[in-house]
Structure formats: C-alpha cells, structure tokens
Design a protein around this motif. Structure first.
Motif, PDB file in Angstrom:
ATOM      1  N   TRP A  25     -22.759  19.676 -62.144  1.00 12.90           N
ATOM      2  CA  TRP A  25     -21.710  18.771 -61.184  1.00 12.90           C
ATOM      3  C   TRP A  25     -20.952  18.948 -60.369  1.00 12.90           C
ATOM      4  O   TRP A  25     -20.427  19.937 -60.957  1.00 12.90           O
ATOM      5  CB  TRP A  25     -21.837  17.909 -62.459  1.00 12.90           C
ATOM      6  CG  TRP A  25     -22.939  17.011 -63.142  1.00 12.90           C
ATOM      7  CD1 TRP A  25     -24.150  17.104 -62.650  1.00 12.90           C
ATOM      8  CD2 TRP A  25     -23.387  16.098 -64.404  1.00 12.90           C
ATOM      9  NE1 TRP A  25     -25.445  16.430 -63.490  1.00 12.90           N
ATOM     10  CE2 TRP A  25     -24.298  15.904 -64.223  1.00 12.90           C
ATOM     11  CE3 TRP A  25     -22.798  16.007 -65.318  1.00 12.90           C
ATOM     12  CZ2 TRP A  25     -24.697  15.115 -65.495  1.00 12.90           C
ATOM     13  CZ3 TRP A  25     -22.826  15.014 -66.511  1.00 12.90           C
ATOM     14  CH2 TRP A  25     -24.456  14.809 -66.401  1.00 12.90           C
ATOM     15  N   THR A  26     -20.065  17.795 -60.218  1.00 11.74           N
ATOM     16  CA  THR A  26     -18.995  18.254 -59.300  1.00 11.74           C
ATOM     17  C   THR A  26     -17.911  17.046 -59.426  1.00 11.74           C
ATOM     18  O   THR A  26     -18.095  16.365 -60.210  1.00 11.74           O
ATOM     19  CB  THR A  26     -18.826  18.333 -57.594  1.00 11.74           C
ATOM     20  OG1 THR A  26     -19.512  16.817 -57.422  1.00 11.74           O
ATOM     21  CG2 THR A  26     -20.373  19.096 -56.783  1.00 11.74           C
ATOM     22  N   SER A  27     -16.836  17.433 -60.070  1.00 15.19           N
ATOM     23  CA  SER A  27     -15.940  17.389 -59.620  1.00 15.19           C
ATOM     24  C   SER A  27     -15.265  16.643 -58.963  1.00 15.19           C
ATOM     25  O   SER A  27     -15.738  16.085 -57.949  1.00 15.19           O
ATOM     26  CB  SER A  27     -14.084  17.927 -60.268  1.00 15.19           C
ATOM     27  OG  SER A  27     -12.784  16.950 -59.501  1.00 15.19           O
ATOM     28  N   GLY A  63     -15.059  20.696 -55.931  1.00 13.63           N
ATOM     29  CA  GLY A  63     -15.580  21.785 -57.083  1.00 13.63           C
ATOM     30  C   GLY A  63     -16.605  21.590 -57.986  1.00 13.63           C
ATOM     31  O   GLY A  63     -16.412  20.425 -58.093  1.00 13.63           O
ATOM     32  N   GLY A  64     -16.613  22.247 -58.957  1.00 19.07           N
ATOM     33  CA  GLY A  64     -17.366  22.339 -59.844  1.00 19.07           C
ATOM     34  C   GLY A  64     -16.566  21.668 -60.955  1.00 19.07           C
ATOM     35  O   GLY A  64     -15.019  21.479 -60.887  1.00 19.07           O
ATOM     36  N   LEU A  72     -26.190  17.214 -57.715  1.00 23.98           N
ATOM     37  CA  LEU A  72     -25.047  16.245 -57.260  1.00 23.98           C
ATOM     38  C   LEU A  72     -26.168  14.917 -56.939  1.00 23.98           C
ATOM     39  O   LEU A  72     -25.394  13.604 -56.693  1.00 23.98           O
ATOM     40  CB  LEU A  72     -24.431  15.910 -56.388  1.00 23.98           C
ATOM     41  CG  LEU A  72     -23.128  15.209 -55.270  1.00 23.98           C
ATOM     42  CD1 LEU A  72     -22.435  14.768 -56.521  1.00 23.98           C
ATOM     43  CD2 LEU A  72     -22.966  16.173 -54.120  1.00 23.98           C
ATOM     44  N   ASN A 101     -10.537  19.624 -51.586  1.00 23.03           N
ATOM     45  CA  ASN A 101     -11.256  19.331 -51.048  1.00 23.03           C
ATOM     46  C   ASN A 101     -10.550  19.284 -50.436  1.00 23.03           C
ATOM     47  O   ASN A 101     -10.587  18.608 -48.628  1.00 23.03           O
ATOM     48  CB  ASN A 101     -11.641  17.957 -51.725  1.00 23.03           C
ATOM     49  CG  ASN A 101     -12.968  17.586 -51.766  1.00 23.03           C
ATOM     50  OD1 ASN A 101     -13.460  18.260 -51.723  1.00 23.03           O
ATOM     51  ND2 ASN A 101     -13.550  16.361 -52.105  1.00 23.03           N
TER      52      ASN A 101
END
Length: 580
Positions: free
Chosen positions: A168-170, A174-175, A247, A441
């Motif tokens: 999963w990503t933030s 990023g992770g 994702l 990002n």
C-alpha cells in the motif's frame, strides 16, 4: 471558561427526519451558519515570530464581527512538529507554545463569543504525530505490547522482515509503512501511516483510543467550544488483514461504493460517531460536528445523521466547473440528501487543501477543479505564474459563485482570504515550501502551500512586517502583489471584494428563512434561477454562467456582483432580487 449545562445521557435520539429544534433557538445555529475557516499559522501574528497565533486571532475579532460570520473554524493549533501543517498532533488537549497557551485560547473564545461568533475546532482522530506520548511509548515497548496495540504495527515480510507488510502507498506518496528500530538496535516491526510517516495511524479497534477521544471531546466542550470539524472522518476503521495487497486492488471503484474498502468509509466507523454523539448531546445546546468525509455521495448521509456527527461536508461545488448544469445537479442532489437525513447541507468553494476558487475559475485551461492534482496542476507545477491566470475573470466568477452559494439553504464555509479575492500563490521557492505532498510526490503534486500563505492586512506596512501579518516576516513568503489585496486597502474601497462579502453576509442574515428553494423556469444551459421563501415573501437568485446578458425578474435588487443594466444580468454574475 463558559458555564456548561449537561444533558442527561438517556435522552432519546432525534429521528432521522426531525426538523430543527425551534424550542431552543441556539441548538440549531449551525444549520444555516456562515462559518469562516482560520488557518491559525497564517491568519495574524501577534509576537513577530512569523507564525500566526491565538492572540493574533483575538486581535482580529472586530474584523470577523464586521465581516458578519456566525462561527469560526480553527484548523489545528495543537502542539506539532508541522510535518503536515499541524495535522500531526502531539497533544490533543493543549496549544502549541508557538501559537499560545490554553489561557490564550480561553481569551480568544471569550472574545469571539462576546462578538456573537461560535467556535469550532479541528479534531484529528485518524492519526497522531510520531511525537505523541503514546507513540513514543510504543517505540520503547516490545512487539505485541499494549502500547503498540494503540497503533497499527505489523511484522514485515521476507526472510528477515525487510519487506513492508503489503504494497500500500501513502496519500502523500511513497510507501504507507515505516520500519522502526527496536530497543536493541535491530530493525524491527513496521507501522502504518496513511499520510506522512510522522503521522502513524491509530488502531480504532482498541478501546483506549475510543476513551481518549471522548475525553478530548469533553475537554474542549467544557472550555466552551461549540463544535468540531472531524478530519478524515471516513478513515478510522480499517481491515488490515484482508487480501488487498496492491494499489490497483485497493482502488477498485466498487469497494468505495459498498463500504468494503479496506481503508476508507467502512460501515464500522459509524459506531465511533454514535459514541461521540452521546457525548456531544450531554451539553446544552448540543455540540455540533461536521465530517470531512471524501466518500461516494450515496454514503455521505450516514455521517450527517442525527445519531452520528449531524453534518458532513459536501465538496461537490468545490469540484465542479463554473458551469450551470453542474451547479444545478450538485445543488439538487445535496438538498435532497439533507432532507432525507434531517441534516443541513454544507457548501464549500475554497479551503486549506485546494487551489483558491478565484484562481481556479481563471486558469488558462478552463475553470479548473479544486484538487491540486487536477486541472490546475500543470499551471502550478510550471511555477504558477500569476500572469497566466485571468485574475479578473476568475474573480468575477468567484464572486458570482460565492453569491450563489451564500443564497443556498444550509451552512456556508468560507476560507480565510477569499473575502479579499486572494489568488493562489503559485511561485514559492522549493526551499520555502512546507507541504509534505510536494516533497513526497515531487513533480506530481505541487502541494497546498499556495493557499496557506499568510494574509495581507496592510498595503503599505513597515519594512519587514509582511503586509501587516506580523512585525518580522511570515513563515511562507508573500508575493509583492499581495498589497493589492490588503485588508486596509479593501476597507477603503466600497467596490472591493471585502465590501461585497460584508454586504452579502449581512443580506443573507436578513433573508434567512425555511431551508428550501424552488427552481424557476426550465433548466437552462447558462443560467440558474431559484427562489427562496421568507416570512416577507420570496427572493430570487439568478446566476449567469454564460457569455450573454440574461434577463432578471422584476423587483428590488438586493445584491448584485456586477452592474445590472436594462433589467439584464451580465455574464459571470449573480443577483438577488426581492420579487413582489
């Protein structure tokens, strides 16, 4: 501190179709309130350290009273490292020393209440900061401990746990997992963070978490706070044991519609707000709450139910183009939704997370939606040159949209600076930026700093005083063109945006009536026209989204965002007309 009367805990819940409580007029103040959002660090600086503070807000209460708002909503003012603009909270029951003290809070609240202005505070229940005493205790404790169970800790994958528990990503890029170092110095477990790594998510399956937030609600309610804005209200309950590992899977559209998404808008979250409502109803009048819930429109009503928070933001106008058809659809849908739940609608055009609407409506590629990663993204990422924005068109459309919004049944939320017609600040050097979305990002998200630049109060300030914000600069740089939007300059101009907001808010209060409207005439591609009933008759609202003048009904013009000639409303304008 305000004296507070408790309500019995055994009081019967209000049925979903209930109408406002007219036996206690103060109980439903929120239903058609004009609420002004203050981002405290960027409002007014009383001590010259470049950061806005609570005493700065107190000093500007006369300005807020003259503006004519019913309430202020304060974005977080709690102790914080500012990894995410204060939404990384170290202590939910204290004030950041850079912003003041609890005594300063009490003085500010008393001044606002004396001016007839209610106080709403932000509460951030999805995550704490990594400096919160609970998280420090969790890091000092062993895996499997009670301290770690307040958060979401998991063992990693791989032979030595070197891989995160899933992919999963933030939200910030990023992770979404961060590995910790255990007390013996070895790499250890991973903790989950939907947002920045400095914002570890709480485990809302833990009873201690529930009890601590009930304590926080009572702490601020006992200090006279009138309501709460609930950050990420749809994100508390999570299914961390499911099969959703990548994702693509967790972003399947059908999961957002059904309550089955592992992270967002799960049905279980409403049990949390049922607990909160019982506490909020202990007070007389009951404390209000509004959910920030980015959910499918069909599921928003649960957050706004009388057994829950009672109101939920709809961001539909904020996401709409400057288009008559889109505005009509949004208004119709949300008024029907409010009627079904017994809540009132909320209307928003700008806030601390989006490009200011005076800029969105003037972008070269169309009106632009509010999210920084949408239509306005390319302009902002290219440097946000103000010369590339049709500021005059954007402001005309912004005033027209605001006049329409203020005429709608329900509560209107205004963001600091929009009453000045402020444009988004696009050109901010990378070395001056603060928003983690920009850094995590890079090249994809420009971040939200552009709408958080401190307000200009004086067009000709003393050297270094940051246009009257404070005596020694500001924490985000103000561009030179801010002088044209300064409060003192606009107060001296009867045709300024500030003068328009003051007139509109005063008229709005005079015209308040039943929470309903009637569409007038057939749907038009360019013009919206509706009527609002009052005890003295009806008043009509016409917004011209088109390029050609549009006819107005005969009557007394109460408010107009552009000069009316020959009974016709110019393009990109709104008028309120008393008919009969």
């Amino acid at each position: 501190m305000h004296h507070v009367q408790r309500r019995p805990r055994t009081g019967a819940p209000v049925p979903p179709t209930a109408q406002p409580d007219r036996t206690n007029p103060s109980a439903d103040w929120w239903r058609q309130a004009a609420v002004y959002q203050i981002y405290p660090r960027s409002f007014a600086d009383s001590n010259g350290d470049g950061i806005g503070d609570l005493r700065g807000i107190t000093s500007r209460v006369p300005y807020l009273a003259a503006l004519g708002v019913d309430a202020v909503w304060l974005s977080p003012f709690y102790p914080s490292a500012l990894a995410d603009g204060g939404y990384d909270v170290d202590d939910y029951r204290d004030v950041d020393p850079r912003l003041g003290t609890l005594d300063d809070f009490d003085e500010m609240a008393a001044a606002l209440h004396a001016a007839g202005i209610k106080v709403i505070v932000d509460i951030v229940p999805n995550h704490t900061s990594d400096r919160h005493e609970w998280f420090r205790e969790a890091l000092a404790s062993a895996p499997g401990s009670a301290a770690r169970d307040r958060y979401i800790f998991r063992d990693g994958r791989g032979e030595h746990g070197e891989l995160p528990p899933n992919g999963w990503t933030s939200i910030f890029g990023g992770g979404a997992w961060e590995r910790v170092t255990e007390n013996d110095g070895t790499p250890g477990q991973w903790y989950f963070h939907l947002f920045a790594k400095e914002q570890p998510d709480l485990n809302w399956d833990n009873p201690e978490v529930h009890e601590d937030f009930l304590r926080t609600l009572r702490f601020w309610s006992d200090r006279g706070v009138d309501g709460f804005r609930v950050d990420v209200a749809h994100g508390l309950k999570k299914d961390m044991e499911g099969i959703h590992d990548d994702l693509a899977t967790i972003h399947r559209a059908d999961l957002f519609d059904s309550g089955e998404h592992p992270l967002w808008d799960r049905d279980e979250v409403h049990s949390v707000y049922a607990e909160w409502r019982k506490v909020l109803n202990e007070y007389n009048p009951p404390r209000t709450a509004v959910a920030e819930a980015w959910v499918h429109a069909d599921r928003r009503a649960k957050y706004a139910s009388p057994e829950g928070l009672g109101q939920a933001f709809n961001f539909d106008l904020l996401q709409a183009d400057f288009d008559a058809g889109q505005f009509r659809d949004v208004i119709t849908k949300n008024l029907a939704e409010a009627a079904a739940t017994g809540a009132s609608s909320t209307w928003v055009l700008s806030n601390h997370d989006v490009v200011r609407h005076a800029t969105r409506y003037g972008l070269p590629k169309g009106s632009g939606r509010g999210i920084a990663g949408a239509d306005g993204k390319d302009w902002l990422l290219d440097g946000g040159d103000p010369a590339e924005v049709d500021a005059a068109l954007g402001l005309r459309r912004a005033q027209a949209a605001t006049a329409l919004m203020l005429a709608l049944p329900g509560s209107a939320y205004l963001y600091q600076g929009e009453e000045l017609g402020l444009q988004e600040v696009g050109r901010i050097p990378e070395t001056e930026r603060q928003d983690p979305t920009f850094f995590r990002n890079r090249g994809v998200e420009v971040g939200r700093d552009g709408c958080r630049v401190p307000l200009p109060w004086k067009a000709s300030p003393a050297e270094g005083s940051s246009f009257g914000f404070g005596s020694d600069g500001s924490h985000l740089p103000q561009p030179a063109w801010f002088k044209d939007y300064a409060v003192d300059a606009e107060e001296a101009d009867s045709d300024s945006t500030l003068a328009f907001y003051r007139r509109a808010l005063a008229r709005r209060r005079e015209l308040e009536g039943p929470e309903r409207l009637e569409w007038v005439g057939a749907a038009d591609d360019d013009v919206l026209h509706f009527a609002r009933p009052t005890a003295q008759g009806s008043w009509h609202v016409v917004t011209n989204f088109g390029d050609a003048p549009a006819p107005l009904p005969e009557g007394e013009i109460l408010l107009a965002t552009a000069e009316v000639e020959g009974g016709k409303l110019p393009a990109n304008a709104t008028a309120w007309v008393r008919v009969g």
